[in-house]
Write a protein that holds these residues in place. Structure first.
Motif, PDB file in Angstrom:
ATOM      1  N   ILE A   1       9.795  -6.151  -1.431  1.00  0.00           N
ATOM      2  CA  ILE A   1       9.515  -4.912  -2.154  1.00  0.00           C
ATOM      3  C   ILE A   1      10.794  -4.291  -2.695  1.00  0.00           C
ATOM      4  O   ILE A   1      10.831  -3.794  -3.823  1.00  0.00           O
ATOM      5  CB  ILE A   1       8.780  -3.922  -1.227  1.00  0.00           C
ATOM      6  CG1 ILE A   1       7.405  -4.487  -0.847  1.00  0.00           C
ATOM      7  CG2 ILE A   1       8.638  -2.562  -1.893  1.00  0.00           C
ATOM      8  CD1 ILE A   1       6.656  -3.637   0.148  1.00  0.00           C
TER       9      ILE A   1
ATOM     10  N   GLY B   1       0.242  -0.194  -7.412  1.00  0.00           N
ATOM     11  CA  GLY B   1       1.186  -0.406  -6.329  1.00  0.00           C
ATOM     12  C   GLY B   1       0.691   0.083  -4.982  1.00  0.00           C
ATOM     13  O   GLY B   1       1.146  -0.389  -3.932  1.00  0.00           O
TER      14      GLY B   1
ATOM     15  N   LEU C   1       8.225  -1.616  -7.901  1.00  0.00           N
ATOM     16  CA  LEU C   1       7.015  -1.079  -7.287  1.00  0.00           C
ATOM     17  C   LEU C   1       6.492   0.129  -8.044  1.00  0.00           C
ATOM     18  O   LEU C   1       5.277   0.377  -8.070  1.00  0.00           O
ATOM     19  CB  LEU C   1       7.296  -0.703  -5.828  1.00  0.00           C
ATOM     20  CG  LEU C   1       6.103  -0.257  -4.990  1.00  0.00           C
ATOM     21  CD1 LEU C   1       5.094  -1.398  -4.842  1.00  0.00           C
ATOM     22  CD2 LEU C   1       6.560   0.216  -3.611  1.00  0.00           C
TER      23      LEU C   1
ATOM     24  N   SER D   1       1.665   1.332 -12.303  1.00  0.00           N
ATOM     25  CA  SER D   1       2.021   2.233 -11.200  1.00  0.00           C
ATOM     26  C   SER D   1       3.047   3.258 -11.677  1.00  0.00           C
ATOM     27  O   SER D   1       3.772   3.035 -12.647  1.00  0.00           O
ATOM     28  CB  SER D   1       2.605   1.437 -10.029  1.00  0.00           C
ATOM     29  OG  SER D   1       1.677   0.483  -9.561  1.00  0.00           O
TER      30      SER D   1
ATOM     31  N   THR E   1       4.820  -1.599 -11.511  1.00  0.00           N
ATOM     32  CA  THR E   1       4.039  -2.831 -11.503  1.00  0.00           C
ATOM     33  C   THR E   1       2.625  -2.600 -12.034  1.00  0.00           C
ATOM     34  O   THR E   1       2.092  -1.483 -11.973  1.00  0.00           O
ATOM     35  CB  THR E   1       3.984  -3.404 -10.069  1.00  0.00           C
ATOM     36  OG1 THR E   1       3.326  -4.657 -10.097  1.00  0.00           O
ATOM     37  CG2 THR E   1       3.243  -2.461  -9.137  1.00  0.00           C
TER      38      THR E   1
ATOM     39  N   PHE F   1       2.844  -9.928  -7.025  1.00  0.00           N
ATOM     40  CA  PHE F   1       4.056  -9.104  -7.034  1.00  0.00           C
ATOM     41  C   PHE F   1       5.255  -9.890  -6.518  1.00  0.00           C
ATOM     42  O   PHE F   1       6.365  -9.782  -7.049  1.00  0.00           O
ATOM     43  CB  PHE F   1       3.828  -7.851  -6.177  1.00  0.00           C
ATOM     44  CG  PHE F   1       5.000  -6.914  -6.147  1.00  0.00           C
ATOM     45  CD1 PHE F   1       5.182  -5.983  -7.157  1.00  0.00           C
ATOM     46  CD2 PHE F   1       5.917  -6.958  -5.106  1.00  0.00           C
ATOM     47  CE1 PHE F   1       6.272  -5.113  -7.137  1.00  0.00           C
ATOM     48  CE2 PHE F   1       7.003  -6.095  -5.068  1.00  0.00           C
ATOM     49  CZ  PHE F   1       7.185  -5.167  -6.087  1.00  0.00           C
TER      50      PHE F   1
END
Length: 255
Positions: free
Chosen positions: A86, A37, A150, A175, A153, A161
């Motif tokens: 995001i 991330g 996030l 992440s 990921t 993404f």
């Protein structure tokens, strides 16, 4: 001053410290992001981590003298370029829950501070205790931030993404987000709110201390009763304002 005595000072202190702790952040120090991330935000694979917040993030700098990466907290936060992509549902929910906790905690703190100069009824006192419990619960629920996409990921590409494609990366892994300064302050705020709730609800209602006025004994008792029982005071004032009716009948002369 202080009609409830010193018993109200301790919950005031707990609520005030909890509210201040919930406000102690700069917008980009809620969690520390590591893994793939980081490359999504920075566009580079050289950064080992990024400090993220609910509205911005901060990139660390490399210091050759110590051969280490460190964050310069005097630097400005970098706003998210594609925040609508995001920020998922968990992210937005965390923002609103944290904001609601700040509002409820601030309202309860204001009511408690008003008790230093005004008399709070027992029902208001219980309301303040449950308000502190609600503020603590909302602060606890705001940690749903750590379940955002996030923070879990596996892709390094912003396009992947955005499209929702996750790639298995055996060399890097997924992440992860760990607690950082603002989230630790939120934990402290949650605990202080809950402690204030226990102090208020588990202890007896702090009975207001009557204020006495230096008069003779009878007048002193009447003054104390009037201040403690305002309804009796109103009735006594009404009775004192009434006058006996005048006699309007025929007069009889007495021989």
């Amino acid at each position: 001053m202080m009609p409830h005595g010193g018993q109200i000072v301790f919950p005031i202190t707990l609520m005030t410290l909890g509210w201040v702790a919930s406000l102690t952040h700069d917008g980009c120090d809620y969690a520390r992001l590591t893994g793939p991330g980081v490359e999504i935000l920075t566009g580079s694979a050289s950064f080992p981590y990024v400090d993220i917040g609910m509205s911005a993030y901060r990139i660390p700098q490399f210091y050759p003298a110590t051969n280490s990466w460190r964050v310069a907290y005097s630097s400005d936060c970098v706003p998210y370029t594609h925040f609508e992509i995001i920020a998922d549902k968990a992210w937005i929910a965390s923002e609103w829950l944290h904001f609601s906790s700040v509002v409820v905690g601030g309202t309860v703190t204001m009511f408690l501070w008003s008790g230093t100069c005004l008399t709070l009824r027992p029902s208001y006192w219980r309301f303040i205790g449950f308000g502190a419990l609600v503020a603590s619960f909302l602060q606890m629920c705001s940690f749903v931030f750590f379940s955002t996409r996030l923070c879990h990921t596996t892709t390094k590409s912003f396009l992947d993404f955005e499209s929702g494609r996750e790639i298995e990366l055996t060399d890097v892994g997924t992440s992860s987000c760990s607690l950082f300064f603002a989230s630790k302050c939120s934990i402290a705020s949650m605990c202080l709110y809950f402690a204030a709730c226990l102090v208020i609800l588990l202890n007896d209602y702090p009975t207001p201390v009557p204020k006495l006025i230096a008069h003779d004994d009878d007048e002193e008792r009447v003054t104390m009763v009037r201040q403690r029982y305002p309804k009796i005071r109103t009735r006594m004032m009404k009775l004192s304002n009434k006058r006996p009716p005048e006699f309007t009948g025929p007069r009889r002369d007495v021989a």
